[in-house]
Design an enzyme around this catalytic site. Structure first.
Site, PDB file in Angstrom:
ATOM      1  N   TYR A 116      12.560   6.248  14.108  1.00  0.00           N
ATOM      2  CA  TYR A 116      11.885   5.118  14.780  1.00  0.00           C
ATOM      3  C   TYR A 116      12.756   4.557  15.908  1.00  0.00           C
ATOM      4  O   TYR A 116      12.257   4.179  16.968  1.00  0.00           O
ATOM      5  CB  TYR A 116      11.558   4.009  13.767  1.00  0.00           C
ATOM      6  CG  TYR A 116      10.433   4.383  12.825  1.00  0.00           C
ATOM      7  CD1 TYR A 116       9.095   4.207  13.197  1.00  0.00           C
ATOM      8  CD2 TYR A 116      10.688   4.939  11.572  1.00  0.00           C
ATOM      9  CE1 TYR A 116       8.058   4.555  12.349  1.00  0.00           C
ATOM     10  CE2 TYR A 116       9.657   5.294  10.715  1.00  0.00           C
ATOM     11  CZ  TYR A 116       8.343   5.105  11.106  1.00  0.00           C
ATOM     12  OH  TYR A 116       7.320   5.460  10.269  1.00  0.00           O
TER      13      TYR A 116
ATOM     14  N   ASP B  70      10.742  -4.936   5.548  1.00  0.00           N
ATOM     15  CA  ASP B  70      10.387  -3.670   6.179  1.00  0.00           C
ATOM     16  C   ASP B  70      11.650  -2.889   6.495  1.00  0.00           C
ATOM     17  O   ASP B  70      12.708  -3.480   6.742  1.00  0.00           O
ATOM     18  CB  ASP B  70       9.580  -3.894   7.463  1.00  0.00           C
ATOM     19  CG  ASP B  70       8.853  -2.621   7.882  1.00  0.00           C
ATOM     20  OD1 ASP B  70       7.758  -2.366   7.355  1.00  0.00           O
ATOM     21  OD2 ASP B  70       9.407  -1.861   8.690  1.00  0.00           O
TER      22      ASP B  70
ATOM     23  N   ARG C   9       3.950  -0.313  -1.593  1.00  0.00           N
ATOM     24  CA  ARG C   9       3.119  -1.213  -0.761  1.00  0.00           C
ATOM     25  C   ARG C   9       2.182  -2.061  -1.613  1.00  0.00           C
ATOM     26  O   ARG C   9       1.073  -2.404  -1.180  1.00  0.00           O
ATOM     27  CB  ARG C   9       2.283  -0.417   0.262  1.00  0.00           C
ATOM     28  CG  ARG C   9       3.076   0.154   1.415  1.00  0.00           C
ATOM     29  CD  ARG C   9       3.330  -0.883   2.504  1.00  0.00           C
ATOM     30  NE  ARG C   9       4.249  -0.364   3.500  1.00  0.00           N
ATOM     31  CZ  ARG C   9       3.876   0.163   4.664  1.00  0.00           C
ATOM     32  NH1 ARG C   9       2.614   0.217   5.004  1.00  0.00           N
ATOM     33  NH2 ARG C   9       4.784   0.616   5.498  1.00  0.00           N
TER      34      ARG C   9
ATOM     35  N   ARG D 162      -0.535 -13.838   5.033  1.00  0.00           N
ATOM     36  CA  ARG D 162      -0.100 -13.275   6.313  1.00  0.00           C
ATOM     37  C   ARG D 162      -0.676 -14.088   7.464  1.00  0.00           C
ATOM     38  O   ARG D 162       0.019 -14.375   8.445  1.00  0.00           O
ATOM     39  CB  ARG D 162      -0.560 -11.827   6.398  1.00  0.00           C
ATOM     40  CG  ARG D 162      -0.121 -11.073   7.635  1.00  0.00           C
ATOM     41  CD  ARG D 162      -0.623  -9.649   7.467  1.00  0.00           C
ATOM     42  NE  ARG D 162      -0.332  -8.781   8.578  1.00  0.00           N
ATOM     43  CZ  ARG D 162      -1.058  -8.710   9.679  1.00  0.00           C
ATOM     44  NH1 ARG D 162      -2.106  -9.497   9.840  1.00  0.00           N
ATOM     45  NH2 ARG D 162      -0.737  -7.849  10.627  1.00  0.00           N
TER      46      ARG D 162
ATOM     47  N   ARG E  36      -2.319  -5.142   2.617  1.00  0.00           N
ATOM     48  CA  ARG E  36      -3.602  -5.582   3.183  1.00  0.00           C
ATOM     49  C   ARG E  36      -4.815  -5.268   2.329  1.00  0.00           C
ATOM     50  O   ARG E  36      -5.910  -5.737   2.625  1.00  0.00           O
ATOM     51  CB  ARG E  36      -3.775  -4.973   4.582  1.00  0.00           C
ATOM     52  CG  ARG E  36      -2.901  -5.626   5.623  1.00  0.00           C
ATOM     53  CD  ARG E  36      -2.750  -4.750   6.844  1.00  0.00           C
ATOM     54  NE  ARG E  36      -2.022  -3.533   6.490  1.00  0.00           N
ATOM     55  CZ  ARG E  36      -1.733  -2.564   7.350  1.00  0.00           C
ATOM     56  NH1 ARG E  36      -2.148  -2.621   8.588  1.00  0.00           N
ATOM     57  NH2 ARG E  36      -1.040  -1.506   6.949  1.00  0.00           N
TER      58      ARG E  36
END
Ligand code: CP3
Length: 343
Positions: free
Chosen positions: A152, A75, A25, A38, A29
């Site tokens: 998921y 992703d 990652r 973003r 953020r």
């Protein structure tokens, strides 16, 4: 054949005086420049499907820190979306998907030949990165491992214990196994295209491998990954593969041989001294500093970083965190980790 890419040398089994380093990652953020790009894209999925901007955020941590590898910005849930699942992200909560629990839900998924239509911007991002990355920087493509992606797709969101996927496995084995098979085939096709577009290495993220017990761990974490790796090795024998069965614990021992992966990525629950004796003996390992050190920094960060480098110094090692860096991390602590590894 000498290569300037240190990560490829470690993956080929070379013990380097200083381990090469990248971070899960690393485009994220915790970086103000990521948040700005973003915002420009509008939202996370628009960023993933915009090749210029996705390439830009992939390059940001390379420019700022000079990591030895860049990881494609995308992703693991883009593949389910390409297979026909609805996908959206709820701010502050995470991903949501339409659920797969019946044979009818399976029938409504798209044929795998059609996934590349949705995924073509991702291949375009890889092509741009291939052009723009420094020649010494390895480009890593990735996908989720079938079990993690299935958790998921079945639950429609992240779950603490993967309960809905375990329930389907128990109560409708045929649908569960058909889904695992379909994701496995889709992943082979998806990663093969990433390699053709220019990825040097690919990585499989099995973030929820740890919740599979007994034979299930072999059948639904290891075997599907082994199948993907064997198929990719047949098509692209030169491309190294990293497997990350997070939470495998003692079952990490022997996983190079069991999966066929060139490198096994370790989470931070694994003791590095144990892993040097029981996992690194099979080949390159990656890991495994706890990501909380990127928040807390200081002497603890330096001590743990040195301990990990020392434990793995006698074999092939790629330095990384044990899981992704979190949004509350301090960018200065990332620099401190890199300086400590390279000192
Ligand atoms: O920098 C990189 O590592 C490359 C890009 C990457 C992302 N996700 C970007 C991302 C990679 C390799 C992933 C993998 C991924 N995605 C995994 C496996 C690794 C792991 O963390 O266990 C999983 C389970 C996902 C699914 C996913 N994506 C979740 C659960 C979430 C929400 C949680 C969160 O961190 O917000 C995402 C969103 C996501 N994927 C973000 C990023 C940078 C944050 C999105 C944002 O900008 O708001």
């Amino acid at each position: 054949m000498a290569t300037e890419k240190l990560i490829l040398r470690a993956l080929a089994g070379e013990t380097l005086p200083t381990p090469p380093i990248w971070m899960m990652r690393q485009a994220g953020r915790y970086l103000p420049e990521y948040k700005a790009t973003r915002a420009q894209a509008g939202d996370f999925l628009s960023l993933c499907y915009n090749p210029e901007l996705a390439a830009e955020v992939t390059l940001q941590p390379i420019r700022r820190y000079g990591f030895d590898a860049a990881i494609l910005f995308a992703d693991i849930l883009l593949l389910p979306q390409a297979m026909g699942a609805d996908l959206w992200f709820v701010t502050g909560e995470g991903p949501r998907l339409s659920t797969i629990t019946t044979a009818d839900d399976m029938i409504n998924l798209k044929p795998l030949e059609d996934i590349h239509e949705t995924l073509s911007p991702i291949y375009e991002t890889v092509k741009i990165l291939r052009q723009e990355l420094p020649k010494e920087t390895t480009l890593i493509g990735f996908a989720g491992a079938p079990w993690t992606v299935a958790t998921y797709m079945i639950a429609g969101q992240g779950t603490p214990d993967q309960g809905p996927a375990h329930k389907l496995k128990r109560e409708n084995r045929a649908v569960f196994e058909a889904l695992i098979d379909m994701i496995t085939e889709g992943t082979i096709a998806y990663l093969s295209k990433q390699i053709e577009a220019g990825a040097d290495v690919v990585k499989l993220f099995d973030s929820w491998a740890g919740s599979l017990q007994g034979a299930d761990f072999i059948d639904f974490s290891i075997k599907p990954q082994q199948r993907i790796i064997a198929a990719l090795k047949e098509m692209h024998p030169e491309t190294p593969i990293i497997a990350f069965p997070r939470g495998a614990g003692e079952r990490y021992a022997g996983l190079h041989a069991a999966t066929g992966a060139d490198c096994i990525a370790l989470d931070d629950g694994v003791d590095p001294v144990w892993a040097a004796a029981n996992v690194q003996t099979g080949g390159c390992v990656q890991g495994n500093l706890a990501s909380r050190h990127m928040v807390t920094g200081g002497e603890d960060l330096v001590r743990e970083t040195k301990a990990i480098c020392k434990a793995f110094a006698n074999g092939p090692h790629i330095f990384n965190l044990g899981h992704g860096i979190t949004p509350d991390a301090n960018p200065d602590n990332v620099q401190l980790m890199i300086d400590t590894v390279r000192a």
